[in-house]
Design a protein around this motif. Sequence first.
Motif, PDB file in Angstrom:
ATOM      1  N   ILE A  87     -19.796  22.122 -14.695  1.00 47.87           N
ATOM      2  CA  ILE A  87     -20.479  22.844 -13.618  1.00 47.87           C
ATOM      3  C   ILE A  87     -21.444  21.876 -12.934  1.00 47.87           C
ATOM      4  CG2 ILE A  87     -21.736  24.934 -13.022  1.00 47.87           C
ATOM      5  CD1 ILE A  87     -20.948  26.101 -15.726  1.00 47.87           C
ATOM      6  N   GLY A  88     -20.995  21.340 -11.803  1.00 47.12           N
ATOM      7  CA  GLY A  88     -21.767  20.308 -11.115  1.00 47.12           C
ATOM      8  C   GLY A  88     -22.636  20.880 -10.013  1.00 47.12           C
ATOM      9  N   GLY A  89     -23.310  19.976  -9.312  1.00 49.70           N
ATOM     10  CA  GLY A  89     -24.196  20.386  -8.221  1.00 49.70           C
ATOM     11  C   GLY A  89     -23.429  21.033  -7.077  1.00 49.70           C
ATOM     12  N   SER A  90     -22.187  20.636  -6.862  1.00 52.94           N
ATOM     13  CA  SER A  90     -21.401  21.183  -5.741  1.00 52.94           C
ATOM     14  C   SER A  90     -20.230  22.045  -6.205  1.00 52.94           C
ATOM     15  CB  SER A  90     -20.821  20.050  -4.892  1.00 52.94           C
ATOM     16  OG  SER A  90     -21.803  19.157  -4.467  1.00 52.94           O
ATOM     17  N   SER A  98     -26.631   2.474 -13.311  1.00 52.40           N
ATOM     18  CA  SER A  98     -27.219   2.693 -11.991  1.00 52.40           C
ATOM     19  C   SER A  98     -26.760   4.021 -11.407  1.00 52.40           C
ATOM     20  CB  SER A  98     -26.809   1.547 -11.051  1.00 52.40           C
ATOM     21  OG  SER A  98     -27.592   1.565  -9.887  1.00 52.40           O
ATOM     22  N   GLY A  99     -27.296   4.328 -10.267  1.00 50.70           N
ATOM     23  CA  GLY A  99     -26.889   5.551  -9.575  1.00 50.70           C
ATOM     24  C   GLY A  99     -27.490   5.538  -8.186  1.00 50.70           C
ATOM     25  N   THR A 100     -27.035   6.453  -7.364  1.00 47.19           N
ATOM     26  CA  THR A 100     -27.671   6.602  -6.053  1.00 47.19           C
ATOM     27  C   THR A 100     -27.574   8.067  -5.626  1.00 47.19           C
ATOM     28  OG1 THR A 100     -27.452   6.151  -3.675  1.00 47.19           O
ATOM     29  CG2 THR A 100     -25.525   5.692  -5.005  1.00 47.19           C
ATOM     30  N   SER A 101     -28.627   8.493  -4.959  1.00 48.86           N
ATOM     31  CA  SER A 101     -28.636   9.886  -4.499  1.00 48.86           C
ATOM     32  C   SER A 101     -27.843  10.046  -3.198  1.00 48.86           C
ATOM     33  CB  SER A 101     -30.080  10.352  -4.287  1.00 48.86           C
ATOM     34  OG  SER A 101     -30.684   9.552  -3.295  1.00 48.86           O
ATOM     35  N   VAL A 102     -27.383   8.931  -2.648  1.00 53.34           N
ATOM     36  CA  VAL A 102     -26.575   9.012  -1.422  1.00 53.34           C
ATOM     37  C   VAL A 102     -25.107   9.125  -1.830  1.00 53.34           C
ATOM     38  CG1 VAL A 102     -26.017   7.870   0.760  1.00 53.34           C
ATOM     39  CG2 VAL A 102     -28.293   7.636  -0.209  1.00 53.34           C
TER      40      VAL A 102
HETATM   41  C1  LIG Z   1     -27.994  13.905 -11.564  1.00 51.98           C
HETATM   42  C2  LIG Z   1     -26.489  13.646 -11.566  1.00 51.98           C
HETATM   43  C3  LIG Z   1     -26.097  12.902 -12.836  1.00 51.98           C
HETATM   44  C4  LIG Z   1     -25.783  15.015 -11.570  1.00 51.98           C
HETATM   45  O1  LIG Z   1     -24.364  14.853 -11.505  1.00 51.98           O
HETATM   46  P1  LIG Z   1     -23.478  15.519 -10.282  1.00 51.98           P
HETATM   47  O2  LIG Z   1     -23.645  16.997 -10.362  1.00 51.98           O
HETATM   48  O3  LIG Z   1     -23.978  14.962  -8.977  1.00 51.98           O
HETATM   49  O4  LIG Z   1     -22.063  15.092 -10.561  1.00 51.98           O
HETATM   50  C5  LIG Z   1     -26.049  12.849 -10.309  1.00 51.98           C
HETATM   51  O5  LIG Z   1     -26.272  13.606  -9.178  1.00 51.98           O
HETATM   52  C6  LIG Z   1     -26.691  11.480 -10.143  1.00 51.98           C
HETATM   53  O6  LIG Z   1     -26.417  10.584 -10.885  1.00 51.98           O
HETATM   54  N1  LIG Z   1     -27.513  11.302  -9.098  1.00 51.98           N
HETATM   55  C7  LIG Z   1     -28.110  10.033  -8.711  1.00 51.98           C
HETATM   56  C8  LIG Z   1     -29.496   9.902  -9.270  1.00 51.98           C
HETATM   57  C9  LIG Z   1     -29.963   8.462  -9.159  1.00 51.98           C
HETATM   58  O7  LIG Z   1     -29.535   7.628  -9.980  1.00 51.98           O
HETATM   59  O8  LIG Z   1     -30.698   8.180  -8.240  1.00 51.98           O
END
Ligand SMILES: CC(C)(COP(=O)(O)O)[C@@H](O)C(=O)NCCC(=O)O
Length: 399
Positions: free
Chosen positions: A25-28, A192-196
């Motif tokens: 169950i994801g954000g979208s 790593s990750g990105t909010s974009v």
């Molecule tokens: C918080 C999340 C793991 C949630 O997973 P999602 O529902 O987006 O698949 C993901 O949105 C994420 O990795 N966001 C980027 C946060 C960051 O590293 O800035």
Amino acid sequence: MEHNREFEIDGNSNPIQISRLALDIGGSLIKLVYFSRNSGDDEDPPKDKVGVSNGVNGRLHFAKFETAKINDCLEFISANKLFLGGGFQHQENCTNDRRFIKATGGGAYKFSELFKEKLDISLEKEDEMDCLVMGANFLLKAANQEAFTYLNGQKEFVQIDHNDLYPYLLVNIGSGVSMIKVDGDGKYERVSGTSVGGGTFWGLGKLLTKCQSFDELLELSHQGNNRAIDTLVGDIYGGMDYSKVGLSSTTIASSFGKAISDNKELEDYKPEDISRSLLRMISNNIGQISYLNALRFGLKRIFFGGFFIRGHSYTMDTIAVAVHFWSKGEAKAMFLRHEGFLGALGAFISYESPSLDNLVVNQMVPLPVNASLVTDTNFDTLKGDLNGTESIRCSIYRA
Ligand SMILES: CC(C)(COP(=O)(O)O)[C@@H](O)C(=O)NCCC(=O)O
Ligand SMILES: Nc1ncnc2c1ncn2[C@@H]1O[C@H](COP(=O)(O)OP(=O)(O)O)[C@@H](O)[C@H]1O
């Protein structure tokens, strides 16, 4: 056609619970993976070393719903009685107190009470990154024709050598983006990750184009021209390349840059051009950050998953070109056929143990379009998307 029978009789006349459901169950989006035995697939059930039947043949099915329409998902689970087969065990062991579903993603926490209240089901939570990695490893090792490259409009399946799979970078483009260095089964680090990410494309796109669905926005991008709104190197350099630093005149110098100088209102731009620009900006950015992370750890292979991709040619092309361009051809972008279902598959596998050994894929089998998900109206028709019209034929062994 019925796909969600909960009990079947095996060769020894034992009633076996064969349907099993897991959720991400994801954000979208909410992703469902469930197993069902198909009476049409009458291969012999798997046998153990001494020839005793110890499992069932069946199919893995895939479905998805928008998280905002979670009630449709609850109805689907209820109408198809998917929750009855939470585990995989003999009927006599199945008691009401085992009404649980493995679930991952943030929504497993957020909607826990709702599942309890509406379906009387407990969500057994599995960590999202664990599940993504488990799902990706499973597909890369077990499924045929899962990973493919995409360059110049050509899709090419990649043969994965199981002994030479690790390390790799897994980039999951969901609402946001997670980048995970995978070193083995259960061995990984989120580096790593990105909010974009996908949420940005859909959110900004909705605001800027008034599109009512993600697919509409994606379709629009097909017809758009990003040059109408992006500033290209040539726009700045009087039509010339900036060859000293390797920038051609057609390279985007500044995404959406023309909006500053054009003296136009939002309405003056075509929604299709905006969609194209947005898709290109986000895909390019993710491709570039992915490459930089691959470079950080000396990784040559980058697998992209998540539903942002949607098997969409322009998205894949942009990501692949970004990786190719920045790595000077050293790193390879690869895409996964079951892109958005990695987490749900991981949660599914976690029923037995974190091992992949008791789920064996036989082959991918296309199902007739109307055969898989009778009550799900959320499915999309974009080409190349896995919309529940395919399933994986597989066998599940008792642990
Ligand atoms: C918080 C999340 C793991 C949630 O997973 P999602 O529902 O987006 O698949 C993901 O949105 C994420 O990795 N966001 C980027 C946060 C960051 O590293 O800035
Ligand atoms: N039918 C759809 N509705 C909404 N978003 C979609 C749809 N299909 C693809 N997407 C894209 O996929 C993203 C969600 O991908 P997904 O891997 O399911 O992540 P999450 O786990 O965050 O829901 C959305 O942000 C959007 O960009």
